[in-house]
Design a protein around this motif. Structure first.
Motif, PDB file in Angstrom:
ATOM      1  N   PRO A 127      -8.377 -29.474  40.004  1.00 59.74           N
ATOM      2  CA  PRO A 127      -7.033 -28.899  40.206  1.00 59.74           C
ATOM      3  C   PRO A 127      -6.212 -28.756  38.930  1.00 59.74           C
ATOM      4  N   GLU A 128      -6.353 -29.668  37.979  1.00 62.57           N
ATOM      5  CA  GLU A 128      -5.500 -29.607  36.791  1.00 62.57           C
ATOM      6  C   GLU A 128      -5.811 -28.423  35.892  1.00 62.57           C
ATOM      7  N   PHE A 129      -6.946 -27.764  36.100  1.00 69.83           N
ATOM      8  CA  PHE A 129      -7.305 -26.623  35.267  1.00 69.83           C
ATOM      9  C   PHE A 129      -7.289 -25.286  35.996  1.00 69.83           C
ATOM     10  N   ILE A 130      -7.356 -25.302  37.323  1.00 65.21           N
ATOM     11  CA  ILE A 130      -7.433 -24.038  38.054  1.00 65.21           C
ATOM     12  C   ILE A 130      -6.164 -23.213  37.861  1.00 65.21           C
ATOM     13  N   LYS A 131      -5.024 -23.865  37.585  1.00 66.51           N
ATOM     14  CA  LYS A 131      -3.771 -23.129  37.408  1.00 66.51           C
ATOM     15  C   LYS A 131      -3.791 -22.235  36.167  1.00 66.51           C
ATOM     16  N   TYR A 132      -4.702 -22.506  35.229  1.00 69.49           N
ATOM     17  CA  TYR A 132      -4.796 -21.698  34.012  1.00 69.49           C
ATOM     18  C   TYR A 132      -5.791 -20.546  34.142  1.00 69.49           C
ATOM     19  N   ILE A 133      -6.459 -20.444  35.273  1.00 74.58           N
ATOM     20  CA  ILE A 133      -7.506 -19.443  35.453  1.00 74.58           C
ATOM     21  C   ILE A 133      -6.997 -18.375  36.409  1.00 74.58           C
ATOM     22  N   LEU A 134      -6.815 -17.167  35.891  1.00 73.49           N
ATOM     23  CA  LEU A 134      -6.183 -16.081  36.631  1.00 73.49           C
ATOM     24  C   LEU A 134      -7.141 -14.905  36.767  1.00 73.49           C
ATOM     25  N   PRO A 135      -7.070 -14.163  37.878  1.00 67.79           N
ATOM     26  CA  PRO A 135      -7.928 -12.983  38.025  1.00 67.79           C
ATOM     27  C   PRO A 135      -7.748 -12.013  36.851  1.00 67.79           C
ATOM     28  N   LYS A 136      -8.852 -11.578  36.296  1.00 68.96           N
ATOM     29  CA  LYS A 136      -8.920 -10.665  35.146  1.00 68.96           C
ATOM     30  C   LYS A 136      -8.450 -11.300  33.847  1.00 68.96           C
ATOM     31  N   GLY A 137      -8.229 -12.607  33.885  1.00 66.49           N
ATOM     32  CA  GLY A 137      -7.968 -13.326  32.649  1.00 66.49           C
ATOM     33  C   GLY A 137      -9.275 -13.697  31.978  1.00 66.49           C
ATOM     34  N   PHE A 138      -9.189 -14.569  30.974  1.00 63.75           N
ATOM     35  CA  PHE A 138     -10.374 -14.949  30.217  1.00 63.75           C
ATOM     36  C   PHE A 138     -10.626 -16.440  30.304  1.00 63.75           C
ATOM     37  N   VAL A 139     -11.902 -16.806  30.289  1.00 64.86           N
ATOM     38  CA  VAL A 139     -12.325 -18.183  30.072  1.00 64.86           C
ATOM     39  C   VAL A 139     -13.539 -18.138  29.154  1.00 64.86           C
ATOM     40  N   ALA A 140     -13.851 -19.259  28.539  1.00 62.98           N
ATOM     41  CA  ALA A 140     -15.103 -19.394  27.795  1.00 62.98           C
ATOM     42  C   ALA A 140     -15.958 -20.417  28.529  1.00 62.98           C
ATOM     43  N   GLU A 150     -12.776 -13.278  40.946  1.00 63.69           N
ATOM     44  CA  GLU A 150     -11.898 -13.822  41.987  1.00 63.69           C
ATOM     45  C   GLU A 150     -11.595 -15.288  41.709  1.00 63.69           C
ATOM     46  N   VAL A 151     -10.425 -15.734  42.188  1.00 65.57           N
ATOM     47  CA  VAL A 151     -10.003 -17.124  42.026  1.00 65.57           C
ATOM     48  C   VAL A 151      -9.605 -17.675  43.388  1.00 65.57           C
ATOM     49  N   SER A 152     -10.061 -18.884  43.700  1.00 64.36           N
ATOM     50  CA  SER A 152      -9.664 -19.574  44.925  1.00 64.36           C
ATOM     51  C   SER A 152      -8.907 -20.840  44.541  1.00 64.36           C
ATOM     52  N   ASP A 153      -8.527 -21.650  45.531  1.00 63.78           N
ATOM     53  CA  ASP A 153      -7.806 -22.889  45.243  1.00 63.78           C
ATOM     54  C   ASP A 153      -8.670 -23.897  44.490  1.00 63.78           C
ATOM     55  N   SER A 154      -9.986 -23.765  44.605  1.00 61.41           N
ATOM     56  CA  SER A 154     -10.862 -24.774  44.021  1.00 61.41           C
ATOM     57  C   SER A 154     -11.894 -24.226  43.037  1.00 61.41           C
ATOM     58  N   GLY A 155     -11.824 -22.911  42.754  1.00 59.42           N
ATOM     59  CA  GLY A 155     -12.818 -22.371  41.843  1.00 59.42           C
ATOM     60  C   GLY A 155     -12.604 -20.907  41.534  1.00 59.42           C
ATOM     61  N   PHE A 156     -13.570 -20.321  40.858  1.00 57.31           N
ATOM     62  CA  PHE A 156     -13.485 -18.915  40.467  1.00 57.31           C
ATOM     63  C   PHE A 156     -14.894 -18.384  40.249  1.00 57.31           C
ATOM     64  N   ASN A 157     -14.999 -17.054  40.106  1.00 60.22           N
ATOM     65  CA  ASN A 157     -16.306 -16.484  39.788  1.00 60.22           C
ATOM     66  C   ASN A 157     -16.228 -15.556  38.598  1.00 60.22           C
ATOM     67  N   VAL A 158     -17.405 -15.261  38.050  1.00 63.78           N
ATOM     68  CA  VAL A 158     -17.558 -14.278  36.983  1.00 63.78           C
ATOM     69  C   VAL A 158     -18.747 -13.393  37.333  1.00 63.78           C
ATOM     70  N   TYR A 159     -18.704 -12.172  36.826  1.00 66.94           N
ATOM     71  CA  TYR A 159     -19.783 -11.211  37.036  1.00 66.94           C
ATOM     72  C   TYR A 159     -20.454 -10.959  35.689  1.00 66.94           C
ATOM     73  N   LEU A 160     -21.764 -11.117  35.646  1.00 64.54           N
ATOM     74  CA  LEU A 160     -22.489 -10.987  34.388  1.00 64.54           C
ATOM     75  C   LEU A 160     -23.390  -9.758  34.394  1.00 64.54           C
ATOM     76  N   ILE A 161     -23.426  -9.086  33.244  1.00 69.05           N
ATOM     77  CA  ILE A 161     -24.313  -7.940  33.081  1.00 69.05           C
ATOM     78  C   ILE A 161     -25.678  -8.431  32.598  1.00 69.05           C
ATOM     79  N   PRO A 162     -26.730  -7.624  32.730  1.00 75.11           N
ATOM     80  CA  PRO A 162     -28.058  -8.060  32.290  1.00 75.11           C
ATOM     81  C   PRO A 162     -28.104  -8.494  30.823  1.00 75.11           C
ATOM     82  N   GLU A 163     -27.358  -7.853  29.935  1.00 74.19           N
ATOM     83  CA  GLU A 163     -27.366  -8.217  28.518  1.00 74.19           C
ATOM     84  C   GLU A 163     -26.904  -9.657  28.315  1.00 74.19           C
ATOM     85  N   THR A 164     -25.879 -10.069  29.053  1.00 72.58           N
ATOM     86  CA  THR A 164     -25.396 -11.448  28.946  1.00 72.58           C
ATOM     87  C   THR A 164     -26.469 -12.435  29.374  1.00 72.58           C
ATOM     88  N   LEU A 165     -27.190 -12.105  30.430  1.00 72.85           N
ATOM     89  CA  LEU A 165     -28.261 -12.986  30.895  1.00 72.85           C
ATOM     90  C   LEU A 165     -29.392 -13.070  29.883  1.00 72.85           C
TER      91      LEU A 165
END
Length: 204
Positions: A127-140, A150-165
């Motif tokens: 919970p202490e970090f989810i407040k800093y994670i916003l849709p279309k924002g950035f994380v490393a 997308e962001v939920s109360d307890s997590g988020f997702n990212v979409y990866l392209i084949p090059e990243t994999l």
């Protein structure tokens, strides 16, 4: 300073463990071994580490107790792969977003979906970090600059392209794996400033 554009995958060749201390040796691809210097910085799974020595492709680092506590580097085993990025230089293209290499916490991969030519990763976040994670924002994540989906109360997702994999270790990770998280410093500053303002301006 780093950009979050992972330059490739390095392999753990040696680990020397002591209480609250670990000496790590990585083998870098030969194309990324030019102009190595003792004292220079390399991001390993997003963690800024200082080179303590090197021979050819073998590069050595010392990890102290705080690094082992906060990051996933303490769980590495010989033969495992890690993401790496050498420090940015003036004049480099900033294709991701500026990173310090200072990991905030580890998060857990909840699920991994792989529809054709896509990869969707869901992460659980405290919970202490989810407040800093916003849709279309950035994380490393493990040093890779990624756009939040997308962001939920307890997590988020990212979409990866084949090059990243292909160029990172995300093609190998599985649910339950621990991933290093560095939140966007500008987002953190804005959120914390607003919270302090609201706290000090509440009606008596």
């Amino acid at each position: 300073m780093f950009t979050g554009i992972v330059q490739g995958i390095a392999t753990v060749t040696q680990l020397e463990r002591h209480e609250n201390f670990m000496r790590l040796t990585l083998e870098l691809p030969v194309a990324h071994c030019n102009n190595l210097q003792t004292g220079a910085s390399i991001a390993v799974n997003g963690t800024c580490l200082t080179i303590t020595g090197f021979e050819n492709q073998q590069v050595h680092f010392d990890l102290i107790m705080e690094t082992l506590r906060v990051t996933n580097l303490g769980e590495l085993k010989p033969g495992e792969n890690v993401n790496f990025e050498r420090a940015a230089r003036f004049g480099d293209e900033i294709g991701g977003h500026l990173l310090s290499g200072h990991i905030h916490s580890q998060i857990t991969l909840r699920s991994k979906e792989t529809p054709t030519d896509n990869c969707i990763l869901w992460f659980d976040v405290m919970p202490e970090f989810i407040k800093y994670i916003l849709p279309k924002g950035f994380v490393a994540l493990n040093g890779c600059s990624l756009t939040v989906g997308e962001v939920s109360d307890s997590g988020f997702n990212v979409y990866l392209i084949p090059e990243t994999l292909t160029v990172t270790t995300f093609g190998e990770i599985q649910p339950g794996d621990k991933i290093n998280l560095e939140i966007d410093s500008q987002t953190q500053a804005v959120v914390d400033t607003i919270e302090r303002y609201m706290k000090h301006n509440q009606p008596a």
